[in-house]
Design a protein around this motif. Structure first.
Motif, mmCIF file in Angstrom:
data_model
loop_
_atom_site.group_PDB
_atom_site.id
_atom_site.type_symbol
_atom_site.label_atom_id
_atom_site.label_comp_id
_atom_site.label_asym_id
_atom_site.label_seq_id
_atom_site.Cartn_x
_atom_site.Cartn_y
_atom_site.Cartn_z
ATOM 1 N N SER A 31 0.833 -1.206 0.000
ATOM 2 C CA SER A 31 0.000 0.000 0.000
ATOM 3 C C SER A 31 0.869 1.258 0.000
ATOM 4 O O SER A 31 0.611 2.206 -0.745
ATOM 5 C CB SER A 31 -0.922 -0.013 1.213
ATOM 6 O OG SER A 31 -1.711 1.147 1.250
ATOM 7 N N ALA A 32 1.923 1.255 0.818
ATOM 8 C CA ALA A 32 2.826 2.407 0.875
ATOM 9 C C ALA A 32 3.532 2.611 -0.458
ATOM 10 O O ALA A 32 3.719 3.749 -0.909
ATOM 11 C CB ALA A 32 3.846 2.216 1.997
ATOM 12 N N LEU A 33 3.905 1.530 -1.103
ATOM 13 C CA LEU A 33 4.591 1.622 -2.390
ATOM 14 C C LEU A 33 3.655 2.113 -3.488
ATOM 15 O O LEU A 33 4.054 2.874 -4.363
ATOM 16 C CB LEU A 33 5.210 0.278 -2.762
ATOM 17 C CG LEU A 33 6.406 -0.138 -1.894
ATOM 18 C CD1 LEU A 33 6.778 -1.592 -2.161
ATOM 19 C CD2 LEU A 33 7.591 0.778 -2.115
ATOM 20 N N GLU A 34 2.389 1.688 -3.431
ATOM 21 C CA GLU A 34 1.399 2.194 -4.394
ATOM 22 C C GLU A 34 1.260 3.702 -4.242
ATOM 23 O O GLU A 34 1.266 4.446 -5.231
ATOM 24 C CB GLU A 34 0.040 1.530 -4.169
ATOM 25 C CG GLU A 34 -0.054 0.125 -4.689
ATOM 26 C CD GLU A 34 -1.408 -0.512 -4.386
ATOM 27 O OE1 GLU A 34 -1.900 -1.232 -5.261
ATOM 28 O OE2 GLU A 34 -1.971 -0.285 -3.297
ATOM 29 N N THR A 35 1.141 4.143 -2.995
ATOM 30 C CA THR A 35 1.011 5.572 -2.708
ATOM 31 C C THR A 35 2.242 6.323 -3.193
ATOM 32 O O THR A 35 2.126 7.373 -3.846
ATOM 33 C CB THR A 35 0.807 5.798 -1.199
ATOM 34 O OG1 THR A 35 -0.372 5.099 -0.793
ATOM 35 C CG2 THR A 35 0.676 7.275 -0.868
ATOM 36 N N LYS A 36 3.426 5.781 -2.901
ATOM 37 C CA LYS A 36 4.679 6.405 -3.314
ATOM 38 C C LYS A 36 4.763 6.526 -4.834
ATOM 39 O O LYS A 36 5.277 7.500 -5.368
ATOM 40 C CB LYS A 36 5.849 5.575 -2.788
ATOM 41 C CG LYS A 36 7.208 6.147 -3.043
ATOM 42 C CD LYS A 36 8.278 5.257 -2.412
ATOM 43 C CE LYS A 36 9.668 5.779 -2.696
ATOM 44 N NZ LYS A 36 10.696 4.916 -2.089
ATOM 45 N N ALA B 89 -4.669 -0.547 -7.767
ATOM 46 C CA ALA B 89 -4.548 -0.285 -9.204
ATOM 47 C C ALA B 89 -3.406 -1.079 -9.857
ATOM 48 O O ALA B 89 -3.467 -1.374 -11.044
ATOM 49 C CB ALA B 89 -4.333 1.202 -9.447
ATOM 50 N N LEU B 90 -2.378 -1.424 -9.084
ATOM 51 C CA LEU B 90 -1.239 -2.154 -9.647
ATOM 52 C C LEU B 90 -1.514 -3.651 -9.649
ATOM 53 O O LEU B 90 -2.134 -4.180 -8.727
ATOM 54 C CB LEU B 90 0.032 -1.863 -8.839
ATOM 55 C CG LEU B 90 0.482 -0.408 -8.811
ATOM 56 C CD1 LEU B 90 1.693 -0.251 -7.904
ATOM 57 C CD2 LEU B 90 0.791 0.088 -10.212
ATOM 58 N N ASN B 91 -1.035 -4.324 -10.682
ATOM 59 C CA ASN B 91 -1.216 -5.775 -10.715
ATOM 60 C C ASN B 91 -0.180 -6.448 -9.812
ATOM 61 O O ASN B 91 0.753 -5.806 -9.317
ATOM 62 C CB ASN B 91 -1.158 -6.310 -12.158
ATOM 63 C CG ASN B 91 0.192 -6.095 -12.804
ATOM 64 O OD1 ASN B 91 1.240 -6.206 -12.182
ATOM 65 N ND2 ASN B 91 0.173 -5.781 -14.089
ATOM 66 N N ASP C 136 3.564 -6.045 -10.833
ATOM 67 C CA ASP C 136 4.116 -4.723 -10.535
ATOM 68 C C ASP C 136 4.369 -4.555 -9.036
ATOM 69 O O ASP C 136 5.392 -4.002 -8.626
ATOM 70 C CB ASP C 136 3.188 -3.618 -11.029
ATOM 71 C CG ASP C 136 3.169 -3.505 -12.544
ATOM 72 O OD1 ASP C 136 4.121 -3.975 -13.195
ATOM 73 O OD2 ASP C 136 2.181 -2.951 -13.081
ATOM 74 N N LEU C 137 3.428 -5.027 -8.226
ATOM 75 C CA LEU C 137 3.606 -4.937 -6.773
ATOM 76 C C LEU C 137 4.797 -5.776 -6.320
ATOM 77 O O LEU C 137 5.575 -5.343 -5.465
ATOM 78 C CB LEU C 137 2.344 -5.402 -6.040
ATOM 79 C CG LEU C 137 1.235 -4.380 -5.930
ATOM 80 C CD1 LEU C 137 -0.008 -5.006 -5.309
ATOM 81 C CD2 LEU C 137 1.683 -3.168 -5.124
ATOM 82 N N ALA C 138 4.950 -6.966 -6.889
ATOM 83 C CA ALA C 138 6.076 -7.832 -6.518
ATOM 84 C C ALA C 138 7.398 -7.151 -6.864
ATOM 85 O O ALA C 138 8.347 -7.181 -6.065
ATOM 86 C CB ALA C 138 5.965 -9.177 -7.220
ATOM 87 N N ILE C 139 7.465 -6.532 -8.030
ATOM 88 C CA ILE C 139 8.684 -5.826 -8.436
ATOM 89 C C ILE C 139 8.984 -4.688 -7.461
ATOM 90 O O ILE C 139 10.129 -4.509 -7.023
ATOM 91 C CB ILE C 139 8.565 -5.310 -9.887
ATOM 92 C CG1 ILE C 139 8.589 -6.493 -10.858
ATOM 93 C CG2 ILE C 139 9.679 -4.308 -10.208
ATOM 94 C CD1 ILE C 139 8.206 -6.142 -12.285
ATOM 95 N N LEU C 140 7.963 -3.924 -7.110
ATOM 96 C CA LEU C 140 8.153 -2.827 -6.158
ATOM 97 C C LEU C 140 8.593 -3.342 -4.792
ATOM 98 O O LEU C 140 9.479 -2.757 -4.154
ATOM 99 C CB LEU C 140 6.871 -2.008 -6.014
ATOM 100 C CG LEU C 140 6.474 -1.148 -7.202
ATOM 101 C CD1 LEU C 140 5.085 -0.544 -6.986
ATOM 102 C CD2 LEU C 140 7.504 -0.061 -7.446
#
Length: 120
Positions: free
Chosen positions: A53-58, A65-67, A70-74
């Motif tokens: 969640s923090a990475l999505e916000t960042k 919204a991210l698949n 993408d979340l795993a990469i982040l």
């Protein structure tokens, strides 16, 4: 971190045995991957969601919204920046002196990388 049970990859790495740069590079990537995986497995599920969640916000994305890819990469990028992994040159220098210190952490993924380069 949990140690792996592998015993000296590539027919047992020994001090004084020179390995090609491509093998050392593949082992380095394998080692880093194993360390990130170990760390990821130690994080409880709630913390993973908090980080995501923090990475999505960042990144400026709406929650959800991210698949997953993408979340795993982040998440991996974040974990790697939080860890103190050595750079390739430092790791290779130390690995050549002390392969037994690193071999238990190798997952064996480096073998496929080296084999795919050999057949190309």
């Amino acid at each position: 971190m949990a140690r792996r049970s592998g015993k000296g990859e590539l027919g047992k790495s020994r001090k004084g045995v020179a390995e090609p740069d491509e093998v050392l590079r593949a082992k380095y990537i394998d080692y880093c991957s194993a360390r990130v995986c170990d760390l990821f497995m130690e994080i409880d599920e709630e913390r993973v969601y908090e980080l995501a969640s923090a990475l999505e916000t960042k990144r400026g994305a709406e929650h959800g919204a991210l698949n997953v890819k993408d979340l795993a990469i982040l998440l991996v990028d974040q974990l790697m920046s939080d860890m103190s992994l050595p750079d390739l040159a430092t790791w290779v220098e130390d690995y050549r002196r002390n392969p037994e210190q690193y071999d238990p952490f190798l997952l064996g993924l480096w073998k496929a990388s080296v084999e795919s380069h050999a057949t190309s």
